[in-house]
Design a protein around this motif. Structure first.
Motif, short mmCIF file in Angstrom:
data_model
loop_
_atom_site.label_atom_id
_atom_site.label_comp_id
_atom_site.label_asym_id
_atom_site.label_seq_id
_atom_site.Cartn_x
_atom_site.Cartn_y
_atom_site.Cartn_z
N TYR A 85 77.96 -29.22 -23.49
CA TYR A 85 76.70 -28.65 -23.96
C TYR A 85 76.47 -27.29 -23.30
O TYR A 85 76.51 -27.15 -22.06
CB TYR A 85 75.55 -29.60 -23.62
N THR A 131 77.27 -35.09 -25.30
CA THR A 131 78.08 -34.60 -24.19
C THR A 131 77.76 -35.33 -22.88
O THR A 131 76.63 -35.78 -22.66
CB THR A 131 77.86 -33.10 -23.96
N THR A 143 79.12 -26.93 -27.48
CA THR A 143 78.23 -27.38 -28.53
C THR A 143 76.78 -27.13 -28.12
O THR A 143 76.46 -27.02 -26.93
CB THR A 143 78.43 -28.89 -28.82
N ALA A 199 85.39 -27.71 -26.00
CA ALA A 199 84.64 -27.20 -27.15
C ALA A 199 83.16 -27.19 -26.79
O ALA A 199 82.59 -28.23 -26.43
CB ALA A 199 84.89 -28.07 -28.38
N LYS A 258 83.68 -32.13 -25.47
CA LYS A 258 82.52 -31.32 -25.85
C LYS A 258 81.63 -31.08 -24.64
O LYS A 258 81.33 -32.00 -23.87
CB LYS A 258 81.75 -32.00 -26.97
#
Length: 220
Positions: free
Chosen positions: A7, A37, A31, A29, A5
């Motif tokens: 940010y 993160t 976010t 991914a 993840k």
């Protein structure tokens, strides 16, 4: 496998971040939750920057926000993902196996002396201190004891603070009663601080394998 993840900080709508249908973004991914993160992607003065979430340290950057810039940034994030995944590599199926007779030690052999710092804990942090005016090379040896009746394959990896992964040695060791030097102690095999750097963290990982299978791994 869970994606890494990242940010997304101040990313405007006109910057089209990759979705899951694009191959080079498969392990990333984005976010809006910064708390979960380690890394973030920042849009700053028209450029895309990869930074550490906690310290705001710059890791990589790309000029502009074109498709080429986005693809470059995604490739760098994929590289960081592989680096992080290598650090966390562990075979959960080996918890029932007893490795008390397989030991690993790190010895500082600088200046003609020997001082052992590490001996087969799950994970350990070793601190070397240099004087203000010193730029000495710290010469280290990595030694392995395979006090078993079985031959294991040992792979020693070095993961640099610049997200590089190097295989230092990858060889089998038969069972014996004494430590054997596996890597280091001569040539260009040493640790040091680059000019302008006062502190650095170097990560070593030892992976133990039976033929064709990973047995266990120890981050150091």
């Amino acid at each position: 496998i869970e994606p890494m993840k990242v940010y997304a900080e101040n990313i405007p709508d006109f910057v089209s971040l990759p979705d899951w249908n694009q191959n080079f973004s498969f392990n990333i991914a984005f976010t809006r939750n910064r708390c979960e993160t380690k890394y973030k992607l920042v849009f700053h003065e028209g450029n895309l920057l990869i930074k550490k979430s906690d310290s705001d340290t710059l890791i990589h950057g790309a000029e502009g926000s074109s498709e080429e810039s986005i693809e470059y940034i995604m490739r760098k994030l994929e590289h960081i993902y592989r680096w992080e995944r290598t650090i966390g590599l562990k075979n959960e199926n080996t918890k029932s196996m007893d490795f008390k007779n397989v030991k690993f030690s790190i010895t500082d052999i600088s200046n003609g002396s020997e001082k052992k710092f590490y001996n087969n804990d799950e994970k350990n942090e070793i601190e070397f201190k240099l004087g203000i005016h010193e730029r000495d090379k710290i010469r280290i040896s990595f030694d392995i004891l395979n006090d078993t009746n079985q031959e294991f394959h040992f792979l020693l990896l070095y993961l640099s603070p610049y997200f590089e992964i190097h295989a230092l040695r990858n060889d089998p060791l038969k069972g014996e009663k004494a430590f054997r030097r596996f890597f280091g102690g001569e040539g260009d095999e040493f640790l040091y601080l680059r000019d302008g750097v006062s502190e650095v963290t170097d990560i070593f990982k030892l992976i133990i394998r039976i033929i064709g299978n990973m047995v266990d791994s120890h981050p150091i």
